[in-house]
Design an enzyme around this catalytic site. Sequence first.
Site, PDB file in Angstrom:
ATOM      1  N   ARG A   1       0.735  -1.290  -0.049  1.00 64.04           N
ATOM      2  CA  ARG A   1       0.083   0.139   0.184  1.00 64.04           C
ATOM      3  C   ARG A   1       0.820   1.301   0.021  1.00 64.04           C
ATOM      4  O   ARG A   1       1.758   1.551   0.810  1.00 64.04           O
ATOM      5  CB  ARG A   1      -0.899   0.086   1.475  1.00 64.04           C
TER       6      ARG A   1
ATOM      7  N   ARG B   1       2.054   1.507  10.456  1.00 64.15           N
ATOM      8  CA  ARG B   1       1.542   2.036   9.058  1.00 64.15           C
ATOM      9  C   ARG B   1       2.757   1.836   8.137  1.00 64.15           C
ATOM     10  O   ARG B   1       3.521   2.650   8.303  1.00 64.15           O
ATOM     11  CB  ARG B   1       0.968   3.272   9.108  1.00 64.15           C
TER      12      ARG B   1
ATOM     13  N   GLU C   1      -7.100   0.313  14.976  1.00 63.71           N
ATOM     14  CA  GLU C   1      -7.770  -0.850  13.921  1.00 63.71           C
ATOM     15  C   GLU C   1      -6.665  -1.743  13.732  1.00 63.71           C
ATOM     16  O   GLU C   1      -5.537  -1.646  13.267  1.00 63.71           O
ATOM     17  CB  GLU C   1      -8.176  -0.356  12.647  1.00 63.71           C
TER      18      GLU C   1
ATOM     19  N   SER D   1     -10.625  -5.797  10.148  1.00 66.70           N
ATOM     20  CA  SER D   1     -12.088  -5.387   9.379  1.00 66.70           C
ATOM     21  C   SER D   1     -12.509  -6.523   8.848  1.00 66.70           C
ATOM     22  O   SER D   1     -12.142  -7.472   8.175  1.00 66.70           O
ATOM     23  CB  SER D   1     -11.835  -4.441   8.685  1.00 66.70           C
TER      24      SER D   1
ATOM     25  N   ARG E   1       0.298  -5.032  12.514  1.00 71.81           N
ATOM     26  CA  ARG E   1      -0.374  -4.407  13.613  1.00 71.81           C
ATOM     27  C   ARG E   1      -0.934  -5.433  14.903  1.00 71.81           C
ATOM     28  O   ARG E   1      -0.991  -4.787  15.973  1.00 71.81           O
ATOM     29  CB  ARG E   1      -1.821  -3.708  12.919  1.00 71.81           C
TER      30      ARG E   1
END
Length: 424
Positions: free
Chosen positions: A261, A276, A348, A351, A388
């Site tokens: 990403r 991140r 987060e 998801s 994460r």
Amino acid sequence: MIDQRLLRTDPDRIRASQRARGESEQLVDDLVAADERRRSAIAAFESARAEQKELGKQIPKAQGEDKAALLARTKELAETVKRTEAEGKEAEATFSGLFGALPNLVLDQVPVGGEDEGTVLGSYGTPRDFAAEGIEVADHLEIGQRLGAIDVERGAKVSGSRFYYLTGQGAELELALINLAMQTAIRNGFTPMIPPALVRPPAMEGTGFLGQAAQDVYRLEADDLYLVGTAEVPLGAYHSDEILDHDRLPLRYVGYSPCYRREAGSHGKDTRGIFRVHWFDKVEMFVFTDPADAEAEHERLLGFEKDFITALELPFQVLDVASGDLGASAARKYDCYAWIPSQQRYREITSTSNCTTFQARRLNVRSRGEHGTAPVATLNGTLCAVTRVIVALLENHQQADGGVRVPEALRPYLGGRESLVPVR
């Protein structure tokens, strides 16, 4: 994409969804107008072609002035057919471009609002009172460096900012998490997959990642391939252009893959450590099912994620994501947020999204049952985004001696060890 019939039967439903997302209602008006132009052009073309064919039958039988008139009319029709065919193709291209930009319809249960307006559905576990234990909280990077587990300096040297090495116990921890996640999913009935991390444009576009998310995608221009940001993409495209046996549904897959990403728009956010980053590994669940069963399947995926986080003994919350924070493909999305002690807030880590038939229509995935063929529903759910989860594990399970306690569920995948120990 959504069902095109809704543009004619219930455009207000689409407008309401656009309002909920905070996006343009004008797009719906433009689509309705484009659809009318397209249908008008098609009708004109078909009418001219029908008359042209009928005259073609009459001309051989006609004589004199009648034949001359028919030939003149045929010449006019040829121009009309050519013109209306071109108008139809242009109208179709305009309609397709607009329709491809339309996101999925938001489900009625979704809370309306922006990024920070989701609804907390539940809190699980209790954050530790480190002060009562006499422990000064360290962040994951400090802990990881103490364990010889994370090396961001050399990651930046070799690849640039937001890259890293997991070393020693860090590498072992990743492998343990991946194995725990995959085995958990397999026990829950998922078929394990190792999908490709490079895909062609139709796979990326079909799953909805070339619209609003395009700026976050890495593209290899020389090969016209994309690096996936999630295994959702190759798993979703796995059955593209196929008709599935309805009796085989649901089909549940779990894929392990690297994810890439660009993190566009995140300048200055989470620059420390590995929360991140531009690349990480992830275990992703993906389901093809009957649309009537999609909401129940969504709850099931959320349950699997909650069980996995609970097994890692992490305090967390479940958020019903607000309409304005949904991706283009999602009709509803739940996020799980783990407690991060150094930040004193929940962040987060997983998801799960119900994409209804939106992706299946774009990818042409259908099922055949007793009433014919119809698009299936697709759902996805992150079981373990490794970096994460490592952040949450290191911080929540840090010990006074500088080590990190290993949750019981993870110990079999780390040779039975109960803790990660400092190496410096």
